[in-house]
Scaffold this active site. Sequence first.
Site, PDB file in Angstrom:
ATOM      1  N   GLY A  51      38.044 -76.357  63.002  1.00 35.53           N
ATOM      2  CA  GLY A  51      39.094 -76.162  64.009  1.00 35.53           C
ATOM      3  C   GLY A  51      39.514 -77.451  64.697  1.00 35.53           C
ATOM      4  O   GLY A  51      39.052 -78.549  64.345  1.00 35.53           O
ATOM      5  N   SER A  52      40.374 -77.292  65.692  1.00 41.57           N
ATOM      6  CA  SER A  52      40.909 -78.438  66.432  1.00 41.57           C
ATOM      7  C   SER A  52      39.776 -79.220  67.104  1.00 41.57           C
ATOM      8  O   SER A  52      39.689 -80.453  66.988  1.00 41.57           O
ATOM      9  CB  SER A  52      41.907 -77.899  67.471  1.00 41.57           C
ATOM     10  OG  SER A  52      42.364 -78.884  68.322  1.00 41.57           O
TER      11      SER A  52
ATOM     12  N   SER B  87      35.819 -70.307  54.876  1.00 41.80           N
ATOM     13  CA  SER B  87      35.637 -71.724  54.546  1.00 41.80           C
ATOM     14  C   SER B  87      34.322 -72.008  53.830  1.00 41.80           C
ATOM     15  O   SER B  87      34.197 -73.042  53.154  1.00 41.80           O
ATOM     16  CB  SER B  87      35.670 -72.553  55.836  1.00 41.80           C
ATOM     17  OG  SER B  87      36.821 -72.272  56.588  1.00 41.80           O
TER      18      SER B  87
ATOM     19  N   CYS C   3      38.960 -77.097  79.256  1.00 42.66           N
ATOM     20  CA  CYS C   3      39.493 -78.461  79.153  1.00 42.66           C
ATOM     21  C   CYS C   3      40.289 -78.907  80.388  1.00 42.66           C
ATOM     22  O   CYS C   3      40.153 -80.035  80.852  1.00 42.66           O
ATOM     23  CB  CYS C   3      40.331 -78.588  77.889  1.00 42.66           C
ATOM     24  SG  CYS C   3      41.428 -77.196  77.607  1.00 42.66           S
TER      25      CYS C   3
ATOM     26  N   GLN D 163      49.946 -78.555  79.548  1.00 46.41           N
ATOM     27  CA  GLN D 163      48.851 -78.670  78.599  1.00 46.41           C
ATOM     28  C   GLN D 163      49.330 -78.893  77.168  1.00 46.41           C
ATOM     29  O   GLN D 163      50.320 -78.302  76.718  1.00 46.41           O
ATOM     30  CB  GLN D 163      47.969 -77.415  78.689  1.00 46.41           C
ATOM     31  CG  GLN D 163      47.406 -77.247  80.096  1.00 46.41           C
ATOM     32  CD  GLN D 163      46.399 -76.119  80.245  1.00 46.41           C
ATOM     33  OE1 GLN D 163      46.284 -75.559  81.320  1.00 46.41           O
ATOM     34  NE2 GLN D 163      45.660 -75.785  79.202  1.00 46.41           N
TER      35      GLN D 163
ATOM     36  N   SER E 109      47.418 -79.259  71.152  1.00 44.74           N
ATOM     37  CA  SER E 109      46.114 -79.212  70.478  1.00 44.74           C
ATOM     38  C   SER E 109      45.155 -78.274  71.200  1.00 44.74           C
ATOM     39  O   SER E 109      44.163 -77.833  70.617  1.00 44.74           O
ATOM     40  CB  SER E 109      45.499 -80.609  70.366  1.00 44.74           C
ATOM     41  OG  SER E 109      45.353 -81.179  71.648  1.00 44.74           O
TER      42      SER E 109
ATOM     43  N   ARG F   6      52.187 -74.572  78.695  1.00 49.60           N
ATOM     44  CA  ARG F   6      52.032 -75.304  77.423  1.00 49.60           C
ATOM     45  C   ARG F   6      53.290 -76.130  77.214  1.00 49.60           C
ATOM     46  O   ARG F   6      54.411 -75.600  77.315  1.00 49.60           O
ATOM     47  CB  ARG F   6      51.865 -74.305  76.283  1.00 49.60           C
ATOM     48  CG  ARG F   6      51.581 -74.917  74.944  1.00 49.60           C
ATOM     49  CD  ARG F   6      50.163 -75.416  74.754  1.00 49.60           C
ATOM     50  NE  ARG F   6      49.195 -74.343  74.759  1.00 49.60           N
ATOM     51  CZ  ARG F   6      47.891 -74.502  75.007  1.00 49.60           C
ATOM     52  NH1 ARG F   6      47.412 -75.707  75.282  1.00 49.60           N
ATOM     53  NH2 ARG F   6      47.071 -73.485  74.988  1.00 49.60           N
TER      54      ARG F   6
ATOM     55  N   HIS G 212      46.037 -83.214  78.693  1.00 48.10           N
ATOM     56  CA  HIS G 212      46.491 -82.234  79.692  1.00 48.10           C
ATOM     57  C   HIS G 212      46.793 -82.957  81.011  1.00 48.10           C
ATOM     58  O   HIS G 212      45.954 -83.705  81.533  1.00 48.10           O
ATOM     59  CB  HIS G 212      45.400 -81.197  79.960  1.00 48.10           C
ATOM     60  CG  HIS G 212      45.161 -80.226  78.827  1.00 48.10           C
ATOM     61  ND1 HIS G 212      45.964 -80.139  77.719  1.00 48.10           N
ATOM     62  CD2 HIS G 212      44.199 -79.275  78.674  1.00 48.10           C
ATOM     63  CE1 HIS G 212      45.500 -79.185  76.918  1.00 48.10           C
ATOM     64  NE2 HIS G 212      44.431 -78.656  77.470  1.00 48.10           N
TER      65      HIS G 212
HETATM   66  P1  NAP Z   1      40.416 -73.281  66.322  1.00 46.94           P
HETATM   67  O1  NAP Z   1      41.170 -74.497  65.913  1.00 46.94           O
HETATM   68  O2  NAP Z   1      41.046 -71.957  66.159  1.00 46.94           O
HETATM   69  O3  NAP Z   1      38.998 -73.281  65.499  1.00 46.94           O
HETATM   70  C1  NAP Z   1      38.112 -72.175  65.504  1.00 46.94           C
HETATM   71  C2  NAP Z   1      36.907 -72.429  64.619  1.00 46.94           C
HETATM   72  O4  NAP Z   1      36.094 -71.219  64.624  1.00 46.94           O
HETATM   73  C3  NAP Z   1      37.236 -72.698  63.144  1.00 46.94           C
HETATM   74  O5  NAP Z   1      36.348 -73.670  62.655  1.00 46.94           O
HETATM   75  C4  NAP Z   1      36.974 -71.361  62.458  1.00 46.94           C
HETATM   76  O6  NAP Z   1      36.595 -71.481  61.090  1.00 46.94           O
HETATM   77  C5  NAP Z   1      35.792 -70.873  63.266  1.00 46.94           C
HETATM   78  N1  NAP Z   1      35.616 -69.406  63.128  1.00 46.94           N
HETATM   79  C6  NAP Z   1      36.543 -68.444  63.339  1.00 46.94           C
HETATM   80  N2  NAP Z   1      36.007 -67.218  63.070  1.00 46.94           N
HETATM   81  C7  NAP Z   1      34.723 -67.452  62.669  1.00 46.94           C
HETATM   82  C8  NAP Z   1      33.674 -66.595  62.247  1.00 46.94           C
HETATM   83  N3  NAP Z   1      33.807 -65.270  62.169  1.00 46.94           N
HETATM   84  N4  NAP Z   1      32.469 -67.162  61.910  1.00 46.94           N
HETATM   85  C9  NAP Z   1      32.310 -68.508  61.970  1.00 46.94           C
HETATM   86  N5  NAP Z   1      33.296 -69.371  62.363  1.00 46.94           N
HETATM   87  C10 NAP Z   1      34.484 -68.850  62.706  1.00 46.94           C
HETATM   88  O7  NAP Z   1      39.969 -73.390  67.832  1.00 46.94           O
HETATM   89  P2  NAP Z   1      39.756 -74.696  68.777  1.00 46.94           P
HETATM   90  O8  NAP Z   1      40.988 -75.027  69.503  1.00 46.94           O
HETATM   91  O9  NAP Z   1      39.062 -75.756  67.980  1.00 46.94           O
HETATM   92  O10 NAP Z   1      38.768 -74.101  69.869  1.00 46.94           O
HETATM   93  C11 NAP Z   1      37.400 -73.814  69.559  1.00 46.94           C
HETATM   94  C12 NAP Z   1      36.716 -73.325  70.823  1.00 46.94           C
HETATM   95  O11 NAP Z   1      36.742 -74.364  71.806  1.00 46.94           O
HETATM   96  C13 NAP Z   1      37.403 -72.111  71.443  1.00 46.94           C
HETATM   97  O12 NAP Z   1      36.430 -71.277  71.985  1.00 46.94           O
HETATM   98  C14 NAP Z   1      38.291 -72.731  72.519  1.00 46.94           C
HETATM   99  O13 NAP Z   1      38.561 -71.858  73.564  1.00 46.94           O
HETATM  100  C15 NAP Z   1      37.436 -73.916  72.981  1.00 46.94           C
HETATM  101  N6  NAP Z   1      38.144 -75.071  73.544  1.00 46.94           N
HETATM  102  C16 NAP Z   1      39.248 -75.610  72.912  1.00 46.94           C
HETATM  103  C17 NAP Z   1      39.853 -76.749  73.452  1.00 46.94           C
HETATM  104  C18 NAP Z   1      41.048 -77.411  72.818  1.00 46.94           C
HETATM  105  O14 NAP Z   1      41.614 -78.333  73.449  1.00 46.94           O
HETATM  106  N7  NAP Z   1      41.475 -77.017  71.619  1.00 46.94           N
HETATM  107  C19 NAP Z   1      39.340 -77.321  74.592  1.00 46.94           C
HETATM  108  C20 NAP Z   1      38.226 -76.772  75.192  1.00 46.94           C
HETATM  109  C21 NAP Z   1      37.630 -75.663  74.648  1.00 46.94           C
HETATM  110  P3  NAP Z   1      37.627 -71.202  59.876  1.00 46.94           P
HETATM  111  O15 NAP Z   1      38.500 -72.419  59.752  1.00 46.94           O
HETATM  112  O16 NAP Z   1      36.718 -71.021  58.714  1.00 46.94           O
HETATM  113  O17 NAP Z   1      38.413 -69.970  60.225  1.00 46.94           O
END
Ligand code: NAP
Length: 363
Positions: free
Chosen positions: A21-22, A48, A155, A182, A185, A241, A248
């Site tokens: 993920g991101s 994956s 974040c 925000q 990403s 957003r 942010h």
């Molecule tokens: P994202 O891009 O949607 O990535 C989600 C990840 O979770 C992917 O690696 C996905 O794998 C995996 N996943 C989904 N379903 C799964 C399952 N059933 N079993 C195992 N892995 C699974 O999300 P993100 O933005 O990186 O955010 C990740 C977390 O960090 C979230 O909880 C979010 O709220 C938090 N967060 C994000 C940010 C930000 O700026 N983006 C900042 C702070 C906190 P696949 O690719 O295989 O589906």
Amino acid sequence: MTSSHEGPDNKIPVAVLGATGSVGQRFAALLADHPWFEVKVLAASERSAGRPYREAVRWVQQTPLPASLAEMPIAPCQPGAARGCRLAFSSLDDNVAGALEAEFAAAGFLVVSNAKNHRMHPQVPLLVPEINAGHLDLATRQDFGPGKILANPNCSTIGLVLALKPLVDAFGVEQAQVFTMQALSGAGVPGVPGMQVPDNIIPLISGEEQKIESESRKILGSLAADGIRDHDLTVSAQCNRVAVSDGHTGCVSVKLASKATPEEVIEAWRSFEGEPQRLGLPSAPVPPIHYLDEPDAPQPRIHRDLGGGMAISVGRLRECPLLDYKFVTLSHNTVRGAAGGAILVAELAVERGWVERPPGAGS
Ligand code: NAP
């Protein structure tokens, strides 16, 4: 800095859960050359699992995918698949993070989580190491199993509380109001649909305002015998957003408990340091807060990478006709606000002896 944890033979093996993920990509990029940690397992969903990382990930970072990780097969997200690791960084989707992180803690892992699921759990510390390193001790009261869960805050909250902490310490803060702008990403990969991005602002980030309002009070609170006593400041947040890739921005107004001149407020930010700076942790930015004098700063494209994306920037301090002062903050959401912040939490935990070093590691 020179550290007793450095050296190729004594790195701590770590797993990244949600590596595709991101935030997971940020972990991969930041951990590839980390002096203390070595990525041994990249885990994600069944979609994956089994594929080489380079193929499973839609890499959107500005730095190349680390060569050392490109061919690593994605592991299923199960503790048994991460045997040999002591530490798991979680950037799992909120829909699965709660149960999976608890499973890893039950299996003995120290889990450092970016997801919202355990942040407000009464025995889970919500850590911004410059602010509340002492809250780490709360985790000794957990009963997930032999392991523990440490949470990295939302974040936007991290940028806000880092700007507030020096003011809380020096003058007291009674009220804070923040309007966020925000980055895309923050919505993950693939994120906001393309048609919604140009020429647009989306005035809803589901659940974000409540997170900022409640998490800020926990982070700035104090550890007592019966758990965390929330700080009594009132926070009001409105979140939007905007079409920015990373970073942010927050437009903040504060009511202080005691009077302060603008020079005193700026000095409070500029002289601030926390436990990570005193300990010289590898990911600790020095300084953690940049107060910028330019009249039109901070700006995401120019300032989000200060301190390697781990420092926040603050600017445009001026009097507020409603509260006392208003200013603008900027923090990198996937570095300081996610992967980098979680790595700093893990460094603090290692420094405090929470993670066993590999057998035979030199000191
Ligand atoms: P994202 O891009 O949607 O990535 C989600 C990840 O979770 C992917 O690696 C996905 O794998 C995996 N996943 C989904 N379903 C799964 C399952 N059933 N079993 C195992 N892995 C699974 O999300 P993100 O933005 O990186 O955010 C990740 C977390 O960090 C979230 O909880 C979010 O709220 C938090 N967060 C994000 C940010 C930000 O700026 N983006 C900042 C702070 C906190 P696949 O690719 O295989 O589906």
